[in-house]
Design a protein around this motif. Structure first.
Motif, PDB file in Angstrom:
ATOM      1  N   GLN A  37     -66.337  11.698 134.529  1.00 34.84           N
ATOM      2  CA  GLN A  37     -65.969  12.260 133.395  1.00 34.84           C
ATOM      3  C   GLN A  37     -66.671  11.867 132.363  1.00 34.84           C
ATOM      4  OE1 GLN A  37     -62.822   9.525 131.940  1.00 34.84           O
ATOM      5  NE2 GLN A  37     -62.287  10.677 130.436  1.00 34.84           N
ATOM      6  N   ALA A  38     -67.759  13.245 131.486  1.00 37.10           N
ATOM      7  CA  ALA A  38     -68.381  13.254 131.269  1.00 37.10           C
ATOM      8  C   ALA A  38     -67.539  12.494 129.481  1.00 37.10           C
ATOM      9  CB  ALA A  38     -69.198  14.246 130.611  1.00 37.10           C
ATOM     10  N   PRO A  39     -69.122  12.282 128.501  1.00 37.50           N
ATOM     11  CA  PRO A  39     -68.359  11.374 127.230  1.00 37.50           C
ATOM     12  C   PRO A  39     -67.841  12.469 126.510  1.00 37.50           C
ATOM     13  CG  PRO A  39     -70.896  11.160 127.635  1.00 37.50           C
ATOM     14  CD  PRO A  39     -70.004  11.895 128.739  1.00 37.50           C
ATOM     15  N   GLY A  40     -66.518  12.308 126.440  1.00 35.81           N
ATOM     16  CA  GLY A  40     -66.028  13.434 125.047  1.00 35.81           C
ATOM     17  C   GLY A  40     -64.804  14.489 125.856  1.00 35.81           C
ATOM     18  N   LYS A  41     -64.563  14.017 127.409  1.00 42.28           N
ATOM     19  CA  LYS A  41     -64.333  15.105 127.939  1.00 42.28           C
ATOM     20  C   LYS A  41     -63.513  14.532 128.992  1.00 42.28           C
ATOM     21  CE  LYS A  41     -68.077  18.352 128.103  1.00 42.28           C
ATOM     22  NZ  LYS A  41     -68.735  19.360 128.791  1.00 42.28           N
ATOM     23  N   GLU A  42     -62.545  15.078 129.865  1.00 42.03           N
ATOM     24  CA  GLU A  42     -61.173  14.744 130.123  1.00 42.03           C
ATOM     25  C   GLU A  42     -61.835  15.059 132.429  1.00 42.03           C
ATOM     26  OE1 GLU A  42     -57.232  17.035 129.466  1.00 42.03           O
ATOM     27  OE2 GLU A  42     -57.900  17.985 131.020  1.00 42.03           O
ATOM     28  N   ARG A  43     -61.708  14.018 132.768  1.00 41.14           N
ATOM     29  CA  ARG A  43     -62.035  13.842 134.303  1.00 41.14           C
ATOM     30  C   ARG A  43     -61.714  14.595 135.306  1.00 41.14           C
ATOM     31  NH1 ARG A  43     -59.579   8.683 136.338  1.00 41.14           N
ATOM     32  NH2 ARG A  43     -57.551   9.750 136.725  1.00 41.14           N
ATOM     33  N   GLU A  44     -62.868  15.105 136.458  1.00 39.32           N
ATOM     34  CA  GLU A  44     -62.470  16.328 137.014  1.00 39.32           C
ATOM     35  C   GLU A  44     -63.005  15.835 138.502  1.00 39.32           C
ATOM     36  OE1 GLU A  44     -65.204  19.676 136.081  1.00 39.32           O
ATOM     37  OE2 GLU A  44     -67.064  18.168 135.622  1.00 39.32           O
ATOM     38  N   GLY A  45     -62.450  16.551 139.309  1.00 33.78           N
ATOM     39  CA  GLY A  45     -62.934  17.114 140.357  1.00 33.78           C
ATOM     40  C   GLY A  45     -64.051  17.115 140.852  1.00 33.78           C
ATOM     41  N   VAL A  46     -65.020  16.568 141.779  1.00 33.90           N
ATOM     42  CA  VAL A  46     -66.278  17.165 141.650  1.00 33.90           C
ATOM     43  C   VAL A  46     -66.059  17.623 143.172  1.00 33.90           C
ATOM     44  CG1 VAL A  46     -68.371  16.577 142.123  1.00 33.90           C
ATOM     45  CG2 VAL A  46     -67.394  15.696 140.397  1.00 33.90           C
ATOM     46  N   ALA A  90     -72.278  11.795 133.493  1.00 36.27           N
ATOM     47  CA  ALA A  90     -70.957  11.869 133.436  1.00 36.27           C
ATOM     48  C   ALA A  90     -71.000  10.370 134.207  1.00 36.27           C
ATOM     49  CB  ALA A  90     -70.407  12.876 134.077  1.00 36.27           C
ATOM     50  N   VAL A  91     -69.758   9.452 134.466  1.00 35.77           N
ATOM     51  CA  VAL A  91     -69.453   8.827 135.125  1.00 35.77           C
ATOM     52  C   VAL A  91     -69.055   9.049 136.112  1.00 35.77           C
ATOM     53  CG1 VAL A  91     -67.635   6.117 135.065  1.00 35.77           C
ATOM     54  CG2 VAL A  91     -69.748   6.939 133.266  1.00 35.77           C
ATOM     55  N   TYR A  92     -69.537   8.359 137.493  1.00 34.32           N
ATOM     56  CA  TYR A  92     -68.752   9.291 139.154  1.00 34.32           C
ATOM     57  C   TYR A  92     -67.963   8.460 139.782  1.00 34.32           C
ATOM     58  CZ  TYR A  92     -71.508  13.091 137.995  1.00 34.32           C
ATOM     59  OH  TYR A  92     -71.966  14.375 137.809  1.00 34.32           O
ATOM     60  N   TYR A  93     -67.027   8.388 140.110  1.00 36.13           N
ATOM     61  CA  TYR A  93     -66.014   7.824 140.235  1.00 36.13           C
ATOM     62  C   TYR A  93     -65.813   7.991 142.022  1.00 36.13           C
ATOM     63  CZ  TYR A  93     -64.601   6.668 135.791  1.00 36.13           C
ATOM     64  OH  TYR A  93     -65.013   6.012 134.391  1.00 36.13           O
ATOM     65  N   CYS A  94     -65.319   7.385 142.397  1.00 39.92           N
ATOM     66  CA  CYS A  94     -64.779   7.088 144.206  1.00 39.92           C
ATOM     67  C   CYS A  94     -63.694   7.140 144.361  1.00 39.92           C
ATOM     68  CB  CYS A  94     -65.371   6.627 144.699  1.00 39.92           C
ATOM     69  SG  CYS A  94     -65.175   6.429 146.687  1.00 39.92           S
TER      70      CYS A  94
END
Length: 123
Positions: A37-46, A90-94
């Protein structure tokens, strides 16, 4: 309870590489992957990987630059990120998915999430 802990984020120049790691409490789920999830954007699958076979998924924006892998013995999942671009910041989430749909890994909602690790790519 499933626990996911990310590490490996940091600051890197464009064109550089980083490897993210996700420590898990065990592969008790069908699939595990990375979201961002980048600032101001929706979370996306990588990217996403099955825990039982070689199936993987990559978003178009990272295909050919990022590689997902797992180590069942270490209960870890990795995201090797090469040729990084500023837009990868972005912040990367597992995240893990209990029941995956074949051919649609990580597409229908994840059951467990880590707290995230920040990746910053400077231009």
């Amino acid at each position: 309870e499933v626990q996911l802990v990310e590490s490996g984020g940091g600051l890197v120049q464009a064109g550089g590489s980083l490897r993210l790691s996700c420590n898990t409490s065990g592969f008790t789920f069908d699939a595990i992957g990375w979201f961002r999830q980048a600032p101001g954007k929706e979370r996306e699958g990588v990217s996403c990987i099955s825990t039982s076979d070689t199936s993987t998924y990559y978003a178009d924006s990272v295909r050919g630059r990022f590689t997902i892998s797992r180590d069942n013995d270490k209960k870890q999942v990795y995201l090797q990120m090469d040729k990084l671009k500023p837009e990868d910041t972005a912040v990367y989430y597992c995240a893990a998915e209990n029941v995956a749909v074949p051919g649609r890994l990580c597409a229908y909602g994840m059951d467990y999430w880590g707290k995230g690790t920040l990746v910053t790519v400077s231009s």
